[in-house]
Write a protein that holds these residues in place. Structure first.
Motif, PDB file in Angstrom:
ATOM      1  N   SER A  53       0.819  -1.205   0.000  1.00 18.60           N
ATOM      2  CA  SER A  53       0.000   0.000   0.000  1.00 18.60           C
ATOM      3  C   SER A  53       0.859   1.263   0.000  1.00 18.60           C
ATOM      4  O   SER A  53       1.852   1.353   0.715  1.00 18.60           O
ATOM      5  CB  SER A  53      -0.906   0.022   1.242  1.00 18.60           C
ATOM      6  OG  SER A  53      -1.607   1.251   1.301  1.00 18.60           O
ATOM      7  N   LYS A  54       0.432   2.252  -0.810  1.00 17.41           N
ATOM      8  CA  LYS A  54       1.091   3.559  -0.804  1.00 17.41           C
ATOM      9  C   LYS A  54       0.622   4.368   0.409  1.00 17.41           C
ATOM     10  O   LYS A  54       1.170   5.436   0.690  1.00 17.41           O
ATOM     11  CB  LYS A  54       0.777   4.336  -2.095  1.00 17.41           C
ATOM     12  CG  LYS A  54       1.155   3.603  -3.378  1.00 17.41           C
ATOM     13  CD  LYS A  54       2.649   3.628  -3.619  1.00 17.41           C
ATOM     14  CE  LYS A  54       3.027   3.007  -4.947  1.00 17.41           C
ATOM     15  NZ  LYS A  54       2.921   1.540  -4.988  1.00 17.41           N
ATOM     16  N   ASN A  55      -0.379   3.861   1.103  1.00 20.38           N
ATOM     17  CA  ASN A  55      -0.931   4.517   2.283  1.00 20.38           C
ATOM     18  C   ASN A  55      -0.766   3.640   3.527  1.00 20.38           C
ATOM     19  O   ASN A  55      -1.589   3.658   4.426  1.00 20.38           O
ATOM     20  CB  ASN A  55      -2.417   4.830   2.042  1.00 20.38           C
ATOM     21  CG  ASN A  55      -2.972   5.816   3.043  1.00 20.38           C
ATOM     22  OD1 ASN A  55      -2.250   6.634   3.587  1.00 20.38           O
ATOM     23  ND2 ASN A  55      -4.260   5.717   3.308  1.00 20.38           N
ATOM     24  N   PHE A  56       0.310   2.842   3.542  1.00 19.11           N
ATOM     25  CA  PHE A  56       0.570   1.915   4.645  1.00 19.11           C
ATOM     26  C   PHE A  56       0.602   2.667   5.982  1.00 19.11           C
ATOM     27  O   PHE A  56       1.158   3.748   6.038  1.00 19.11           O
ATOM     28  CB  PHE A  56       1.929   1.212   4.413  1.00 19.11           C
ATOM     29  CG  PHE A  56       2.132   0.021   5.285  1.00 19.11           C
ATOM     30  CD1 PHE A  56       1.704  -1.232   4.888  1.00 19.11           C
ATOM     31  CD2 PHE A  56       2.743   0.154   6.518  1.00 19.11           C
ATOM     32  CE1 PHE A  56       1.893  -2.335   5.698  1.00 19.11           C
ATOM     33  CE2 PHE A  56       2.929  -0.943   7.333  1.00 19.11           C
ATOM     34  CZ  PHE A  56       2.506  -2.191   6.924  1.00 19.11           C
ATOM     35  N   PRO A  57      -0.016   2.149   7.026  1.00 22.73           N
ATOM     36  CA  PRO A  57      -0.527   0.793   7.220  1.00 22.73           C
ATOM     37  C   PRO A  57      -1.968   0.573   6.767  1.00 22.73           C
ATOM     38  O   PRO A  57      -2.515  -0.498   6.997  1.00 22.73           O
ATOM     39  CB  PRO A  57      -0.405   0.613   8.736  1.00 22.73           C
ATOM     40  CG  PRO A  57      -0.666   1.968   9.296  1.00 22.73           C
ATOM     41  CD  PRO A  57      -0.023   2.917   8.298  1.00 22.73           C
ATOM     42  N   LEU A  58      -2.569   1.577   6.111  1.00 17.79           N
ATOM     43  CA  LEU A  58      -3.930   1.381   5.626  1.00 17.79           C
ATOM     44  C   LEU A  58      -3.898   0.793   4.213  1.00 17.79           C
ATOM     45  O   LEU A  58      -3.012   1.121   3.415  1.00 17.79           O
ATOM     46  CB  LEU A  58      -4.688   2.715   5.623  1.00 17.79           C
ATOM     47  CG  LEU A  58      -4.784   3.406   6.987  1.00 17.79           C
ATOM     48  CD1 LEU A  58      -5.505   4.738   6.856  1.00 17.79           C
ATOM     49  CD2 LEU A  58      -5.460   2.519   8.016  1.00 17.79           C
ATOM     50  N   CYS A  59      -4.852  -0.048   3.902  1.00 20.11           N
ATOM     51  CA  CYS A  59      -4.975  -0.657   2.574  1.00 20.11           C
ATOM     52  C   CYS A  59      -5.413   0.398   1.563  1.00 20.11           C
ATOM     53  O   CYS A  59      -6.300   1.207   1.848  1.00 20.11           O
ATOM     54  CB  CYS A  59      -6.021  -1.773   2.650  1.00 20.11           C
ATOM     55  SG  CYS A  59      -6.498  -2.466   1.056  1.00 20.11           S
ATOM     56  N   ASP A  60      -4.790   0.401   0.377  1.00 21.27           N
ATOM     57  CA  ASP A  60      -5.236   1.284  -0.704  1.00 21.27           C
ATOM     58  C   ASP A  60      -5.664   0.467  -1.934  1.00 21.27           C
ATOM     59  O   ASP A  60      -5.818   1.026  -3.011  1.00 21.27           O
ATOM     60  CB  ASP A  60      -4.143   2.291  -1.067  1.00 21.27           C
ATOM     61  CG  ASP A  60      -2.951   1.653  -1.768  1.00 21.27           C
ATOM     62  OD1 ASP A  60      -2.884   0.405  -1.856  1.00 21.27           O
ATOM     63  OD2 ASP A  60      -2.067   2.402  -2.219  1.00 21.27           O
ATOM     64  N   GLY A  61      -5.820  -0.833  -1.775  1.00 25.36           N
ATOM     65  CA  GLY A  61      -6.242  -1.691  -2.873  1.00 25.36           C
ATOM     66  C   GLY A  61      -5.095  -2.271  -3.687  1.00 25.36           C
ATOM     67  O   GLY A  61      -5.326  -3.047  -4.616  1.00 25.36           O
ATOM     68  N   SER A  62      -3.854  -1.920  -3.325  1.00 25.47           N
ATOM     69  CA  SER A  62      -2.698  -2.415  -4.088  1.00 25.47           C
ATOM     70  C   SER A  62      -2.562  -3.935  -4.050  1.00 25.47           C
ATOM     71  O   SER A  62      -1.885  -4.521  -4.900  1.00 25.47           O
ATOM     72  CB  SER A  62      -1.403  -1.784  -3.561  1.00 25.47           C
ATOM     73  OG  SER A  62      -1.387  -0.396  -3.787  1.00 25.47           O
ATOM     74  N   HIS A  63      -3.202  -4.581  -3.097  1.00 18.81           N
ATOM     75  CA  HIS A  63      -3.096  -6.050  -2.995  1.00 18.81           C
ATOM     76  C   HIS A  63      -3.662  -6.737  -4.251  1.00 18.81           C
ATOM     77  O   HIS A  63      -3.197  -7.803  -4.617  1.00 18.81           O
ATOM     78  CB  HIS A  63      -3.821  -6.561  -1.741  1.00 18.81           C
ATOM     79  CG  HIS A  63      -5.251  -6.165  -1.664  1.00 18.81           C
ATOM     80  ND1 HIS A  63      -5.680  -5.023  -1.017  1.00 18.81           N
ATOM     81  CD2 HIS A  63      -6.351  -6.736  -2.210  1.00 18.81           C
ATOM     82  CE1 HIS A  63      -6.998  -4.931  -1.136  1.00 18.81           C
ATOM     83  NE2 HIS A  63      -7.423  -5.942  -1.861  1.00 18.81           N
ATOM     84  N   THR A  64      -4.624  -6.100  -4.918  1.00 15.81           N
ATOM     85  CA  THR A  64      -5.217  -6.715  -6.115  1.00 15.81           C
ATOM     86  C   THR A  64      -4.168  -6.888  -7.210  1.00 15.81           C
ATOM     87  O   THR A  64      -4.021  -7.981  -7.777  1.00 15.81           O
ATOM     88  CB  THR A  64      -6.389  -5.856  -6.626  1.00 15.81           C
ATOM     89  OG1 THR A  64      -7.342  -5.725  -5.574  1.00 15.81           O
ATOM     90  CG2 THR A  64      -7.053  -6.486  -7.832  1.00 15.81           C
TER      91      THR A  64
END
Ligand code: FES
Length: 81
Positions: A53-64
């Motif tokens: 995530s570019k907004n770590f520790p929050l998810c920004d959808g990059s896991h897809t």
């Protein structure tokens, strides 16, 4: 012995977040979580577990995109009221 040494080199779980620190720890108070829930339109907080995530520790959808490149199945921890 192989298990203990198997993650050297390019096999780290964390590819680049806060690498200047010996350990990455992110702490949230209940107030922090409640404030984040208020900002989200669905009232949820998604915590990144893929380390992309570019907004770590929050998810920004990059896991897809990450899952598509490597065939993994990682996703966030989702906190709901
Ligand atoms: Fe990492 Fe969603 S971006 S779990």
């Amino acid at each position: 012995f192989m298990i203990l040494t198997g993650r050297k080199g390019g096999q780290h779980v964390n590819p680049g977040i806060k690498k200047d620190q010996p350990k990455v720890v992110d702490s949230f108070t209940m107030k922090d979580i409640e404030d984040l829930m208020k900002k989200d339109k669905n009232g949820v907080v998604a915590i990144c577990r893929c380390w992309r995530s570019k907004n770590f520790p929050l998810c920004d959808g990059s896991h897809t995109a990450f899952n598509k490149t490597c065939g993994d199945n990682v996703g966030p921890a989702v906190l709901k009221k």
